[in-house]
Write a protein that holds these residues in place. Structure first.
Motif, PDB file in Angstrom:
ATOM      1  N   ALA A 309      -0.946  14.874  -2.316  1.00 22.87           N
ATOM      2  CA  ALA A 309       0.151  15.039  -1.365  1.00 22.87           C
ATOM      3  C   ALA A 309      -0.163  14.255  -0.094  1.00 22.87           C
ATOM      4  O   ALA A 309      -1.244  14.394   0.466  1.00 22.87           O
ATOM      5  CB  ALA A 309       0.347  16.512  -1.040  1.00 22.87           C
ATOM      6  N   LEU A 310       0.790  13.422   0.332  1.00 24.15           N
ATOM      7  CA  LEU A 310       0.608  12.626   1.548  1.00 24.15           C
ATOM      8  C   LEU A 310       1.738  12.954   2.516  1.00 24.15           C
ATOM      9  O   LEU A 310       2.904  12.906   2.148  1.00 24.15           O
ATOM     10  CB  LEU A 310       0.654  11.134   1.197  1.00 24.15           C
ATOM     11  N   ALA A 444      -3.425  14.755   4.204  1.00 19.66           N
ATOM     12  CA  ALA A 444      -3.509  14.386   2.800  1.00 19.66           C
ATOM     13  C   ALA A 444      -4.310  15.471   2.109  1.00 19.66           C
ATOM     14  O   ALA A 444      -5.278  15.985   2.656  1.00 19.66           O
ATOM     15  CB  ALA A 444      -4.205  13.045   2.641  1.00 19.66           C
ATOM     16  N   THR A 445      -3.888  15.833   0.905  1.00 22.94           N
ATOM     17  CA  THR A 445      -4.655  16.831   0.164  1.00 22.94           C
ATOM     18  C   THR A 445      -4.356  16.711  -1.324  1.00 22.94           C
ATOM     19  O   THR A 445      -3.508  15.906  -1.730  1.00 22.94           O
ATOM     20  CB  THR A 445      -4.342  18.261   0.661  1.00 22.94           C
ATOM     21  N   ILE A 446      -5.071  17.494  -2.112  1.00 20.14           N
ATOM     22  CA  ILE A 446      -4.721  17.611  -3.527  1.00 20.14           C
ATOM     23  C   ILE A 446      -4.319  19.057  -3.757  1.00 20.14           C
ATOM     24  O   ILE A 446      -4.845  19.962  -3.122  1.00 20.14           O
ATOM     25  CB  ILE A 446      -5.890  17.219  -4.462  1.00 20.14           C
ATOM     26  N   ALA A 447      -3.370  19.263  -4.658  1.00 20.98           N
ATOM     27  CA  ALA A 447      -2.875  20.621  -4.886  1.00 20.98           C
ATOM     28  C   ALA A 447      -2.404  20.765  -6.323  1.00 20.98           C
ATOM     29  O   ALA A 447      -2.189  19.777  -7.028  1.00 20.98           O
ATOM     30  CB  ALA A 447      -1.738  20.934  -3.915  1.00 20.98           C
ATOM     31  N   ASP A 448      -2.253  22.014  -6.736  1.00 18.89           N
ATOM     32  CA  ASP A 448      -1.773  22.338  -8.089  1.00 18.89           C
ATOM     33  C   ASP A 448      -0.369  22.921  -8.024  1.00 18.89           C
ATOM     34  O   ASP A 448       0.038  23.450  -6.988  1.00 18.89           O
ATOM     35  CB  ASP A 448      -2.645  23.436  -8.719  1.00 18.89           C
ATOM     36  N   TRP A 449       0.318  22.890  -9.137  1.00 16.45           N
ATOM     37  CA  TRP A 449       1.592  23.600  -9.262  1.00 16.45           C
ATOM     38  C   TRP A 449       1.661  24.115 -10.694  1.00 16.45           C
ATOM     39  O   TRP A 449       1.331  23.387 -11.620  1.00 16.45           O
ATOM     40  CB  TRP A 449       2.763  22.649  -8.965  1.00 16.45           C
ATOM     41  N   THR A 450       2.027  25.358 -10.856  1.00 16.43           N
ATOM     42  CA  THR A 450       2.139  25.902 -12.211  1.00 16.43           C
ATOM     43  C   THR A 450       3.600  26.180 -12.521  1.00 16.43           C
ATOM     44  O   THR A 450       4.411  26.398 -11.617  1.00 16.43           O
ATOM     45  CB  THR A 450       1.340  27.209 -12.346  1.00 16.43           C
ATOM     46  N   PRO A 451       3.971  26.147 -13.803  1.00 13.01           N
ATOM     47  CA  PRO A 451       5.392  26.266 -14.158  1.00 13.01           C
ATOM     48  C   PRO A 451       5.932  27.676 -13.940  1.00 13.01           C
ATOM     49  O   PRO A 451       5.212  28.661 -14.109  1.00 13.01           O
ATOM     50  CB  PRO A 451       5.413  25.931 -15.652  1.00 13.01           C
ATOM     51  N   ASP A 452       7.189  27.758 -13.562  1.00 14.04           N
ATOM     52  CA  ASP A 452       7.872  29.045 -13.477  1.00 14.04           C
ATOM     53  C   ASP A 452       8.824  29.217 -14.646  1.00 14.04           C
ATOM     54  O   ASP A 452       9.040  30.302 -15.128  1.00 14.04           O
ATOM     55  CB  ASP A 452       8.639  29.152 -12.164  1.00 14.04           C
TER      56      ASP A 452
END
Lengths: 548, 339
Positions: A309-310, A444-452
């Motif tokens: 993410a930027l 700036a970072t890294i991240a997760d997303w899980t499905p809904d």
């Protein structure tokens, strides 16, 4: 002794504080489950038992209308059922087929959903399934105001049962993704008579008055092939065959879900035959087990993802506010090195924020590394000599449960250095990192997303609509993307929707605020004797189909 | 001072200490700039104001911190440890569920540690500078140095996976039906239910993790007993005892060991405390559903009530052990007075 006593309170305090601090400083718990056994001679051989070894289970409750954690869905699937399900034993994820419903119709404006229920379905209690049970279940899920309540409250305007076998749901606004939401275990249909007897209610004040959860944590009230027998927290869940099952007898008398948190211990238990299925083994373990003729390895694609993410906010970062700089970063990342080098090929490269396999996705959209082009873009933007960028990230975390954040960030640092960008890395505790990221404080970072749920609509608006939960974290604003993300859910024509989602992804790739890194594959290792061990990203495994 | 008066005084000193522990625990938890709800609610739910509001009300997070703390203390005085946001159970219920497994493990580990550490220490001291002594010291060095999780994995690989002498992780064979929970100690409950098969299976399961968990304590006890014995054996009265013509066994067991017992008691007390820390790793490797894992998981989720509940429990255990150690001192050595 006197001396000793005088100092003792301080010593004790120090010890207690030390323990407490040690506890507070613990990074997120080692994520795994547990256990197994040597076949003891005293075990009766006649009952057909399947033992599943899970990593640490995050189960908070087994009430279908409250649970929203990673571990429960496979147990939910075995004990409860939904109006619609995934075709091909769960292998197909871009459409649905009826399960408890015999048929359904969707109005052209995607606003009214009408379900005709099957007449041959009985709950484990022996009660027949009626439309009232469906109405009660869905309303209860919304009224409890627990984790999944938004699935109902955000979408449903009204639900009614015109007759005992018909359910009519009218939405607040057109939503073509609603059918795929109904596959979710939260839309489980419960036996309303039984749940009411146990203190359950679907009244508007259910969040304060419903008392059925304690009972539902230890029993089930569904139409599924198995019934919940026991939940020993931190240890195991036991389910047993439902004698009244409407689709006929299932293969096992009993299924035990045993937590074995340590990977190595779980792997050994599998090889020793103490467990029949091992979930969550890592790449190295899988490689070791590959040649074992007694075992089979099942691969599946999750809908999880890890992305870069930027921020687009110039107040946080002058360079990143320039689209060319973000695009340069996108071109600088060595995706192939991450997926094949670091992960041994155990992931897909998703282009931006919609996982592959869903409507409108295409692996060909994924960007390729191009260092020369990245350098050219940086030069054009006036950063020929590079710049320094700070990346705050969750240091103690395994991203998408497959790669240590430290490892991934070190790789990004190396990749970006090649185009002249110095990545200053700051690992943080996951909880503080998350709070800052959510508040839009990170550059700036890294991240997760899980499905809904299994529709691009589960991702598109969250990332593309100004101010939405994910978009606001990087100050993402693009009116064209926003319109596409919202409009694509308002029509029912799949081909047209797919086209819109493709266009949306192209725009988001060009904006390069969210850069897809990995979409992990999942590996399940099972005894070679088991048949139809099929992964699906909603329920994980469906034990109705499995046999020996 | 009588034992009772001493006990009362110790308890009175303990109360403000525990209160201070809760205050510090609360402040630390509160200062961490993260929302405990984010640990249990999904992204979607966090973005939904009704759900967030319902959770805040349910868990009292909508009230100012000092009010929450006072409520907590008020409940604590009535013996209510509060509720866990993660497990949604009362902390007392959770502790009652997980603590017996740890007690069973820690007590067995301590028994093994004492049963092996004490005689090894005595033998090493008596046979000082012989091969026996060197081997025992080497073993204790390994026991003290090797991290418990590594030892656990090694033990599991060797005795479960390769040699197949020991059962795998967990408290019992999952295929066996568990006896009704009375004490939570599986060995005791199985006997109460008359289930010899479960008892044997549970005991078998207990051996490997207890040995791994007890390795450190055993080494510690052995080293301390050895050095205390060596010192005592050089005292004049030992020479006198030998000169009187007493046989060596009597000299060692009656005259020397009794006097070397004080440091040994301290070591055992210390070792028991150490078990609580080692239990976290042992419980993870051996899939043991104990209080250590509960504590770690609660801390990772910023779940205040269980963090405090376990901290208080551990603090009380430490204080109780220290008390027992002090009393044993007085019993073992008449020169020591409880004051």
């Amino acid at each position: 002794m006197k001396m000793l006593n005088r100092y003792r309170p301080f010593v004790e305090l120090t010890v207690a504080l030390g323990l407490m601090l040690a506890a507070c400083a613990q990074p997120s718990a080692p994520a795994q489950p547990t256990a197994t056994e040597a076949p003891a001679p005293s075990v009766p051989a006649e009952a057909k038992t399947l033992v599943v070894g899970l990593p640490k289970a995050d189960t908070r409750t087994l009430d279908p209308h409250r649970q929203y954690e990673i571990a429960p869905p496979q147990i939910m699937r075995a004990t409860y059922e939904t109006l619609v399900t995934l075709p091909d034993k769960g292998a197909t994820i871009d459409r649905v087929e009826p399960l408890l419903a015999e048929s359904y119709t969707v109005s052209d404006d995607a606003l009214v959903y009408t379900f005709k229920l099957r007449s041959d379905v009985k709950f484990a209690s022996g009660n027949p399934l009626t439309a009232e049970d469906v109405v009660f279940s869905f309303k209860r899920m919304g009224a409890l105001q627990d984790n999944p309540a938004w699935l109902y409250n955000d979408h449903v305007a009204s639900i009614e049962a015109p007759d005992a076998s018909t359910v009519k749901i009218t939405l607040k606004e057109p939503n073509a993704a609603f059918l795929s939401m109904l596959v979710s275990p939260n839309f489980a249909v419960v036996d309303s008579k039984v749940v009411k007897e146990q203190g359950g209610t679907d009244a508007d004040d259910a969040k304060d008055t419903d008392k059925a959860t304690d009972w539902l944590d230890n029993n089930s009230a569904g139409t599924g092939p198995y019934v919940l027998k026991e939940w020993k927290r931190g240890e195991q869940v036991v389910i047993e065959r439902n004698p009244n099952y409407w689709r006929g007898a299932v293969a096992f008398d009993r299924i035990i879900f045993r937590e074995i948190p340590d990977d190595a211990a779980r792997q050994q238990a599998l090889e020793r035959g103490d467990i029949d299925i091992a979930v969550g083994l890592d790449v190295d373990a899988i490689k070791r087990l590959e040649g074992n003729p007694d075992l089979q390895i099942i691969f599946g694609n999750t809908l999880d993802m890890t992305y870069l993410a930027l921020t687009m906010n110039a107040e946080l970062s002058q360079p990143l506010a320039d689209k060319r700089v973000r695009q340069a970063i996108k071109l600088a990342v060595d995706y192939d090195g991450i997926i094949n080098g670091l992960l041994g090929g155990m992931a897909l490269h998703l282009p931006t924020i919609i996982p592959l396999g869903l409507l409108g996705t295409d692996p060909a959209l994924a960007p390729k590394r191009d260092v020369a082009q990245a350098k050219a873009l940086l030069k054009e933007a006036g950063y020929e000599n590079g710049f320094e960028l700070t990346m705050v990230y969750p240091g103690d975390r395994k991203m998408s449960n497959v790669i240590l954040a430290d490892t991934l960030v070190a790789k990004l640092q190396e990749d970006l250095a090649e185009v002249g960008i110095t990545l200053k890395v700051e690992p943080r505790d996951a909880s503080t990192w998350r709070a800052d990221y959510r508040a839009g404080k990170l550059t700036a970072t890294i991240a997760d997303w899980t499905p809904d749920f299994l529709d691009p609509h589960g991702w598109a608006p969250a990332f593309a609509v100004e101010g939405a939960s994910a978009a606001k974290r990087v100050y993402y604003v693009n009116k064209e993307a926003e319109a596409l993300a919202l409009d694509a859910a308002k029509i029912t024509d799949s081909a047209k929707r797919a086209e819109m989602y493709r266009k949306l992804q192209e725009i988001m790739l060009d904006d390069a605020a969210f850069i897809g890194l990995i979409q992990p594959k999942v590996q399940i290792v099972a005894s070679a004797k088991l048949k139809d061990v099929i992964y699906n990203p909603v329920y994980f495994l469906d034990y109705y189909f499995m046999s020996q | 001072m009588s034992l009772l008066a001493y006990l009362i005084r110790r308890v009175l000193v303990t109360v403000p200490l525990l209160l201070l522990v809760t205050l510090l625990g609360f402040v630390i938890t509160y200062l961490i700039p993260a929302d405990p709800l984010a640990m249990v609610l999904s992204e979607r739910a966090m973005a939904n104001p009704q759900i967030v509001q319902a959770y805040r009300e349910r868990w009292g997070l909508d009230r100012p911190p000092h009010e929450r703390y006072l409520t907590y203390i008020g409940n604590l005085i009535r013996g209510d440890l509060g509720e866990s946001i993660v497990t949604q159970q009362s902390v007392s219920v959770d502790i009652a569920r997980y603590f017996p497994a740890t007690v069973e493990l820690a007590v067995t580990a301590t028994l093994i540690a004492v049963a092996l550490g004490l005689p090894l220490g005595v033998i090493a001291a008596v046979k000082r500078e012989t091969l026996v002594d060197h081997l025992a010291r080497m073993a204790s060095l390994i026991g003290v140095c090797v991290p418990v999780f590594w030892l656990g994995l090694l033990a599991l690989s060797l005795f479960y996976y390769r040699l197949q002498w020991m059962p795998g992780p967990g408290r019992m064979n999952p295929r066996l039906e568990s006896p009704p929970v009375v004490t939570g100690l599986l060995t005791v409950d199985s006997l109460l239910a008359g289930r010899g098969d479960v008892f044997a299976n549970a005991l078998h399961h207990l051996m490997l993790p207890a040995l791994v968990l007890g390795a450190y304590s055993m080494s510690l006890i052995m080293r301390i007993v050895r050095s205390a014995m060596i010192e005592v054996l050089q005292q004049d009265y030992i020479r006198t005892a030998r000169a009187k013509g007493l046989i060596e066994r009597v000299v060692v067991m009656r005259h020397a060991l009794r006097n070397a017992a004080l440091p040994a008691v301290t070591a055992i007390g210390l070792a028991f405390g150490n078990l609580m820390a080692g239990a976290v790793m042992t419980e993870t490797v051996f899939a043991w559903p104990g209080i250590g894992r509960y504590a770690v998981e609660s801390a990772a989720k910023l779940d205040f009530a269980p963090i405090m509940g376990v901290t208080l429990l551990v603090a009380v255990i430490y204080i109780a052990i220290n008390f027992v150690v002090d009393v044993s001192y007085a019993l073992l050595n008449p020169r020591v007075r409880l004051s």
